[in-house]
Enzyme design. Structure first.
Site, PDB file in Angstrom:
ATOM      1  N   ASN A  69      38.027  36.483  32.771  1.00 51.90           N
ATOM      2  CA  ASN A  69      37.983  35.368  33.725  1.00 51.90           C
ATOM      3  C   ASN A  69      36.746  34.517  33.464  1.00 51.90           C
ATOM      4  O   ASN A  69      35.648  35.051  33.297  1.00 51.90           O
ATOM      5  CB  ASN A  69      37.945  35.902  35.164  1.00 51.90           C
ATOM      6  CG  ASN A  69      39.235  36.604  35.551  1.00 51.90           C
ATOM      7  OD1 ASN A  69      40.321  36.137  35.215  1.00 51.90           O
ATOM      8  ND2 ASN A  69      39.115  37.719  36.250  1.00 51.90           N
ATOM      9  N   HIS A 110      32.893  39.985  30.589  1.00 51.90           N
ATOM     10  CA  HIS A 110      33.563  41.289  30.582  1.00 51.90           C
ATOM     11  C   HIS A 110      35.043  41.106  30.332  1.00 51.90           C
ATOM     12  O   HIS A 110      35.657  40.163  30.821  1.00 51.90           O
ATOM     13  CB  HIS A 110      33.338  42.038  31.905  1.00 51.90           C
ATOM     14  CG  HIS A 110      33.582  41.207  33.136  1.00 51.90           C
ATOM     15  ND1 HIS A 110      32.661  40.295  33.603  1.00 51.90           N
ATOM     16  CD2 HIS A 110      34.638  41.134  33.960  1.00 51.90           C
ATOM     17  CE1 HIS A 110      33.139  39.703  34.683  1.00 51.90           C
ATOM     18  NE2 HIS A 110      34.344  40.177  34.927  1.00 51.90           N
ATOM     19  N   LEU A 111      35.602  42.037  29.600  1.00 52.53           N
ATOM     20  CA  LEU A 111      37.029  42.062  29.333  1.00 52.53           C
ATOM     21  C   LEU A 111      37.653  43.112  30.245  1.00 52.53           C
ATOM     22  O   LEU A 111      37.279  44.285  30.192  1.00 52.53           O
ATOM     23  CB  LEU A 111      37.265  42.430  27.855  1.00 52.53           C
ATOM     24  CG  LEU A 111      38.694  42.357  27.355  1.00 52.53           C
ATOM     25  CD1 LEU A 111      39.204  40.910  27.363  1.00 52.53           C
ATOM     26  CD2 LEU A 111      38.794  42.930  25.943  1.00 52.53           C
ATOM     27  N   GLN A 162      36.070  34.325  38.450  1.00 49.38           N
ATOM     28  CA  GLN A 162      34.958  35.120  37.910  1.00 49.38           C
ATOM     29  C   GLN A 162      33.931  35.378  39.000  1.00 49.38           C
ATOM     30  O   GLN A 162      33.494  34.439  39.684  1.00 49.38           O
ATOM     31  CB  GLN A 162      34.295  34.400  36.723  1.00 49.38           C
ATOM     32  CG  GLN A 162      33.206  35.250  36.072  1.00 49.38           C
ATOM     33  CD  GLN A 162      32.534  34.578  34.875  1.00 49.38           C
ATOM     34  OE1 GLN A 162      32.819  33.419  34.557  1.00 49.38           O
ATOM     35  NE2 GLN A 162      31.646  35.305  34.224  1.00 49.38           N
TER      36      GLN A 162
HETATM   37  P1  AMP Z   1      35.558  39.106  37.620  1.00 50.33           P
HETATM   38  O1  AMP Z   1      36.101  38.746  38.982  1.00 50.33           O
HETATM   39  O2  AMP Z   1      36.501  38.791  36.494  1.00 50.33           O
HETATM   40  O3  AMP Z   1      34.172  38.541  37.415  1.00 50.33           O
HETATM   41  O4  AMP Z   1      35.460  40.681  37.614  1.00 50.33           O
HETATM   42  C1  AMP Z   1      34.371  41.386  38.097  1.00 50.33           C
HETATM   43  C2  AMP Z   1      34.830  42.812  38.255  1.00 50.33           C
HETATM   44  O5  AMP Z   1      33.678  43.615  38.413  1.00 50.33           O
HETATM   45  C3  AMP Z   1      35.730  43.042  39.472  1.00 50.33           C
HETATM   46  O6  AMP Z   1      36.980  43.581  39.060  1.00 50.33           O
HETATM   47  C4  AMP Z   1      34.918  44.028  40.311  1.00 50.33           C
HETATM   48  O7  AMP Z   1      35.723  44.978  40.970  1.00 50.33           O
HETATM   49  C5  AMP Z   1      34.018  44.670  39.264  1.00 50.33           C
HETATM   50  N1  AMP Z   1      32.777  45.207  39.802  1.00 50.33           N
HETATM   51  C6  AMP Z   1      31.932  44.615  40.689  1.00 50.33           C
HETATM   52  N2  AMP Z   1      30.913  45.440  40.968  1.00 50.33           N
HETATM   53  C7  AMP Z   1      31.108  46.566  40.212  1.00 50.33           C
HETATM   54  C8  AMP Z   1      30.401  47.797  40.071  1.00 50.33           C
HETATM   55  N3  AMP Z   1      29.269  48.041  40.762  1.00 50.33           N
HETATM   56  N4  AMP Z   1      30.888  48.733  39.230  1.00 50.33           N
HETATM   57  C9  AMP Z   1      32.042  48.515  38.550  1.00 50.33           C
HETATM   58  N5  AMP Z   1      32.754  47.364  38.650  1.00 50.33           N
HETATM   59  C10 AMP Z   1      32.301  46.415  39.470  1.00 50.33           C
END
Ligand code: AMP
Ligand code: ZN
Length: 114
Positions: free
Chosen positions: A87, A100-101, A94
């Site tokens: 994203n 991140h993938l 995002q």
């Molecule tokens: P995005 O919305 O594409 O930026 O994805 C961010 C992702 O990070 C989401 O799916 C969240 O659930 C995940 N996320 C946020 N905080 C953490 C955390 N502390 N550990 C693991 N994943 C996380």
């Protein structure tokens, strides 16, 4: 980068459920999984999003896809299918600004995404 959550995982300053790690990337379980398999694969180098990429990052980001495939094989979703998603920016939702993938699988998914 200071105050980046995912950089803190890379530097082991915060714990996370690591699935895979090598010299250039880290893969860990998403804290709020959207599918039975939901793993995030990140480069160890801080990049805020695809918009911050340069040609120097091409190989490293291609590597994330191969690592996602390896994890899909280990989690036995490579034949049933899986989705890899990156994203970028507000319209894509995002929320963490370290590239991140997402690796998602283990259930049937709709298209187009919401
Ligand atoms: P995005 O919305 O594409 O930026 O994805 C961010 C992702 O990070 C989401 O799916 C969240 O659930 C995940 N996320 C946020 N905080 C953490 C955390 N502390 N550990 C693991 N994943 C996380
Ligand atoms: Zn970072």
């Amino acid at each position: 980068m200071v105050d980046c959550l995912f950089c803190k995982f890379v530097k082991k300053e915060l714990p996370t459920r690591v699935v895979f790690e090598d010299d250039t990337c880290l893969a860990f379980e998403d804290i709020n999984p959207k599918a039975p398999v939901h793993v995030l694969v990140i480069p160890k180098k801080h990049l805020s999003s695809t918009n911050a990429m340069t040609s120097e990052d091409e190989t490293g980001l291609g590597h994330l896809t191969l690592v996602a495939r390896k994890i899909a094989q280990e989690k036995k979703i490579d034949q049933s299918g899986y989705r890899t998603v990156m994203n970028t920016g507000p319209d894509a939702g995002q929320s963490v600004f370290h590239i991140h993938l997402h690796l998602l699988g283990g259930r049937s998914m709709g298209w187009p995404p919401g």
